[in-house]
Scaffold this active site. Structure first.
Site, short mmCIF file in Angstrom:
data_model
loop_
_atom_site.label_atom_id
_atom_site.label_comp_id
_atom_site.label_asym_id
_atom_site.label_seq_id
_atom_site.Cartn_x
_atom_site.Cartn_y
_atom_site.Cartn_z
N LYS A 166 -11.86 -27.42 -43.01
CA LYS A 166 -11.50 -28.34 -44.08
C LYS A 166 -11.38 -29.76 -43.53
O LYS A 166 -10.45 -30.08 -42.80
CB LYS A 166 -10.18 -27.96 -44.76
CG LYS A 166 -10.08 -28.72 -46.10
CD LYS A 166 -8.69 -29.06 -46.55
CE LYS A 166 -8.07 -30.30 -46.01
NZ LYS A 166 -8.62 -31.59 -46.41
N SER B 156 -1.02 -35.03 -38.72
CA SER B 156 0.34 -35.57 -38.59
C SER B 156 1.37 -34.46 -38.37
O SER B 156 1.17 -33.31 -38.74
CB SER B 156 0.68 -36.32 -39.88
OG SER B 156 0.67 -35.40 -40.96
N GLY C 184 1.87 -30.74 -39.92
CA GLY C 184 2.02 -29.67 -38.92
C GLY C 184 3.22 -28.78 -39.23
O GLY C 184 3.15 -27.55 -39.14
N GLU D 71 -2.27 -30.17 -32.96
CA GLU D 71 -2.50 -31.41 -32.19
C GLU D 71 -2.00 -32.54 -33.07
O GLU D 71 -2.63 -32.85 -34.08
CB GLU D 71 -4.00 -31.61 -31.93
CG GLU D 71 -4.65 -30.56 -31.10
CD GLU D 71 -4.35 -30.71 -29.62
OE1 GLU D 71 -3.65 -31.65 -29.22
OE2 GLU D 71 -4.82 -29.85 -28.86
N CYS E 181 -4.61 -40.89 -32.15
CA CYS E 181 -3.34 -40.20 -31.90
C CYS E 181 -2.76 -40.60 -30.56
O CYS E 181 -1.55 -40.69 -30.41
CB CYS E 181 -3.57 -38.69 -31.95
SG CYS E 181 -4.96 -38.19 -30.95
N GLU F 188 4.87 -43.51 -35.61
CA GLU F 188 3.45 -43.70 -35.39
C GLU F 188 2.90 -44.61 -36.50
O GLU F 188 3.00 -44.29 -37.68
CB GLU F 188 2.76 -42.34 -35.44
CG GLU F 188 1.33 -42.41 -35.00
CD GLU F 188 0.67 -41.04 -34.99
OE1 GLU F 188 0.97 -40.23 -35.86
OE2 GLU F 188 -0.15 -40.81 -34.09
P1 NAP Z 1 -2.69 -35.62 -42.07
O1 NAP Z 1 -2.25 -36.33 -43.25
O2 NAP Z 1 -1.76 -34.71 -41.37
O3 NAP Z 1 -3.99 -34.82 -42.49
C1 NAP Z 1 -4.70 -34.02 -41.59
C2 NAP Z 1 -5.41 -32.93 -42.36
O4 NAP Z 1 -4.43 -32.09 -42.97
C3 NAP Z 1 -6.29 -33.45 -43.48
O5 NAP Z 1 -7.44 -32.65 -43.55
C4 NAP Z 1 -5.41 -33.24 -44.68
O6 NAP Z 1 -6.12 -33.12 -45.88
C5 NAP Z 1 -4.73 -31.94 -44.35
N1 NAP Z 1 -3.51 -31.68 -45.11
C6 NAP Z 1 -2.69 -32.56 -45.71
N2 NAP Z 1 -1.67 -31.91 -46.35
C7 NAP Z 1 -1.86 -30.60 -46.13
C8 NAP Z 1 -1.18 -29.43 -46.52
N3 NAP Z 1 -0.07 -29.49 -47.26
N4 NAP Z 1 -1.66 -28.23 -46.14
C9 NAP Z 1 -2.77 -28.15 -45.37
N5 NAP Z 1 -3.48 -29.22 -44.99
C10 NAP Z 1 -3.04 -30.44 -45.34
O7 NAP Z 1 -3.20 -36.60 -40.94
P2 NAP Z 1 -4.23 -37.79 -41.11
O8 NAP Z 1 -3.53 -38.88 -41.82
O9 NAP Z 1 -5.53 -37.33 -41.64
O10 NAP Z 1 -4.51 -38.15 -39.59
C11 NAP Z 1 -3.66 -38.91 -38.85
C12 NAP Z 1 -2.72 -38.06 -38.00
O11 NAP Z 1 -3.45 -37.19 -37.15
C13 NAP Z 1 -1.89 -38.90 -37.11
O12 NAP Z 1 -0.56 -38.46 -37.10
C14 NAP Z 1 -2.53 -38.69 -35.74
O13 NAP Z 1 -1.70 -38.94 -34.67
C15 NAP Z 1 -2.98 -37.31 -35.81
N6 NAP Z 1 -4.05 -37.03 -34.85
C16 NAP Z 1 -3.77 -36.24 -33.76
C17 NAP Z 1 -4.74 -35.98 -32.82
C18 NAP Z 1 -4.47 -35.10 -31.62
O14 NAP Z 1 -5.41 -34.55 -31.08
N7 NAP Z 1 -3.25 -34.90 -31.20
C19 NAP Z 1 -6.03 -36.49 -32.98
C20 NAP Z 1 -6.27 -37.28 -34.09
C21 NAP Z 1 -5.27 -37.53 -35.02
P3 NAP Z 1 -6.33 -34.42 -46.83
O15 NAP Z 1 -6.57 -35.58 -45.96
O16 NAP Z 1 -7.50 -34.06 -47.61
O17 NAP Z 1 -5.09 -34.53 -47.62
#
Ligand code: NAP
Ligand code: MG
Length: 496
Positions: A188, A242, A246, A264, A299, A398
């Site tokens: 997804k 995020s 998580g 992650e 990240c 962050e």
């Molecule tokens: P996010 O809001 O957590 O979204 C990540 C994914 O989760 C998206 O596909 C999102 O779908 C999905 N999601 C959202 N709500 C969900 C739920 N209730 N159930 C299941 N899936 C759900 O993060 P983001 O804003 O896209 O990305 C930024 C974050 O990713 C930052 O915190 C960053 O630090 C982190 N990140 C970490 C790494 C690492 O390797 N450690 C690498 C890159 C990024 P939708 O977007 O379609 O809502």
């Protein structure tokens, strides 16, 4: 390559919009779509299938059927490898198209998608294809009338949920080792960046990955993502995103089938510059690059710059000078080093941190404003705040944008204390010419990665992931294979 040529090319890009389920390209069962907005200019570039629980269920069923009949996992390793190599070759064939899709979807510069994002994703597919027949099992020490061996088997159905900051790159960090170990996958992508994942699903079919093995289901997190993470027949959720999401994933797993969860998550990574660093210009280059590359949407962005007080003012000047190189431009312009922030809401969030920082006592050293508003897109100037305290929101939360906070320290102990004073633990960096200090400090930093005299010294051969609230589970390297496999002990008893 010129801006004009790229604008012409962008007009000809065909956006994939259908889910890939069981080998078919199909819309959402409910018939709904969502708008894929390009942050470059705020325009809607495609309308994408808005998949919901019933589509997720269909994808999981297709994945399970493919797993159960062994159409992928039971293929000869040589054959699996050949097919994964073919996939990499097709991605290379379509590299330019994938790069344009990524740039238009999420606003990062075309020069990076062409030279970093897509090539890195291709490299992941190749690397795990090469690795898949080079991992051996173990034989355990047992009494002489018994032979016990330990094998690793694929888990079954892997749900991969990925973010928008490196959409294809993050997807391939998960898809490649999951495929190499013989699993079926339901991927997804983030709603902000669905296109390259959908294209990956199509290319996988063209390469000969059997239908149902790699399903790609676009949709919202709350609906499609939640349905995947709550599904009773998914064995693992491999997630990058995020901490907030998580946490939800862990509770969905607990409330459903106790599936495994690998997270992650984010970071507030410190880069420590000691006055005894050999090359302060290189350190300043890394300080700027570490926070401004990819619009700071990384990240492991070096978002906290810890500088020894005796050199702080001079060092901040160097970083501010370098920030100018990262002024945002049209992502399609080959000259742009940074592009747009992924969405209007993310831009507002970043500007919110910028607004709050001076109220907490930080001093704006550079930037601080929205840029290129006339484009209709969402851009923020590379921004540096001096006099940040580790208690400020800018140092604790962050931002996920091009905003650097500079914090002064007086000695090594204080540097380590400040660096570790965070809930996160993804990456840390330090600059020093003193080899004892380099080792000593590296061992004291609580993070999954430590870079000495360089930032983001990343390689597929080194595991990537965090400590503390930056998550658990590792992407990259042979260790990533552990996440997608189950250990099984098989013992034979025989007459001695
Ligand atoms: P996010 O809001 O957590 O979204 C990540 C994914 O989760 C998206 O596909 C999102 O779908 C999905 N999601 C959202 N709500 C969900 C739920 N209730 N159930 C299941 N899936 C759900 O993060 P983001 O804003 O896209 O990305 C930024 C974050 O990713 C930052 O915190 C960053 O630090 C982190 N990140 C970490 C790494 C690492 O390797 N450690 C690498 C890159 C990024 P939708 O977007 O379609 O809502
Ligand atoms: Mg988009």
């Amino acid at each position: 390559m010129t801006l004009q040529k790229n604008l012409d090319r962008a007009r000809g890009i065909d956006f994939p919009t259908n889910a890939v389920i069981g080998g078919k390209l199909i819309g959402a069962k409910c018939g709904k779509t969502f708008d894929n907005v390009s942050p470059r200019d705020g325009s809607v570039v495609s309308k994408v299938a808005a998949c919901e629980a019933e589509d997720i269920d269909a994808a999981v069923k297709a994945a399970r059927a493919a797993f159960d009949d062994g159409r992928w996992r039971n293929k000869h390793p040589r054959e699996k490898k050949k097919i994964m190599f073919k996939l990499a070759e097709l991605m290379e064939r379509d590299l330019e198209e994938l790069a344009f899709l990524e740039t238009l979807d999420m606003g990062k510069p075309i020069r990076d998608t062409l030279s970093v994002d897509i090539p890195t994703a291709i490299n992941s597919i190749r690397w795990y294809a090469e690795a898949l027949d080079k991992v051996y099992g173990e034989v355990a020490m047992t009494p002489s009338e018994r032979l016990s061996f330990i094998v690793r088997e694929p888990l079954g159905v892997v749900g991969a949920i990925v973010p928008w900051n490196f959409p294809l790159h993050m997807a391939c960090w998960k898809v490649a080792p999951a495929l190499a170990t013989g699993n079926s996958i339901v991927l997804k992508p983030a709603e902000q960046s669905p296109s390259t994942a959908l294209k990956l699903g199509e290319l996988a079919l063209e390469a000969g990955i059997p239908p149902g093995v790699l399903n790609v289901v676009p949709g919202f997190g709350d609906t499609a993502g939640q349905a995947l993470a709550r599904h009773m027949d998914v064995d693992l959720i491999a997630f990058t995103g995020s901490g907030e999401v998580g946490r939800k994933l862990m509770s969905y797993a607990a409330e459903s089938n106790l599936k495994r969860v690998a997270l992650e998550l984010g970071g507030k990574s410190p880069q420590i510059v000691f006055a005894d660093a050999e090359d302060l210009d290189a350190a300043a280059d890394a300080a700027a690059w570490g926070i401004f590359f990819n619009q700071g949407e990384i990240c492991n962005a070096a978002s906290r710059l810890l500088v020894e007080a005796s050199i702080k003012d001079d060092f901040v000047k160097k970083v501010v000078e370098r920030a100018a190189q990262y002024a945002p431009g049209d992502p399609l312009d080959p000259a742009s080093a940074t592009g747009a922030i992924v969405s209007e809401s993310q831009m507002r969030r970043v500007l919110g941190f910028i607004d709050r920082a001076p109220k907490e006592g930080a001093v704006l050293a550079r930037g601080g404003k929205r840029a290129r508003e006339e484009s209709g897109g969402f851009y923020v100037e590379p921004t540096v705040f001096d006099n940040v305290a580790n208690t400020h929101a800018l140092a604790r939360e962050e931002v996920f944008g091009p905003v650097l906070g500079v914090i002064a320290f007086k000695d090594e102990d204080e540097a380590v204390r400040l660096a570790n004073d965070t809930v996160y633990g993804l990456a840390s960096g330090l600059w020093t010419a003193n080899i004892s200090r380099a080792h000593r400090v590296a061992r004291k930093l609580r993070s999954g990665l430590v870079w000495i005299n360089g930032w983001d010294a990343c390689d597929i051969t080194v595991p990537f992931g965090g400590a503390k609230q930056s998550g658990f589970g590792r992407d990259r390297s042979l260790h990533a294979l552990e996440k997608y496999t189950e250990l099984k002990g098989i013992s034979i008893t025989y007459r001695p």
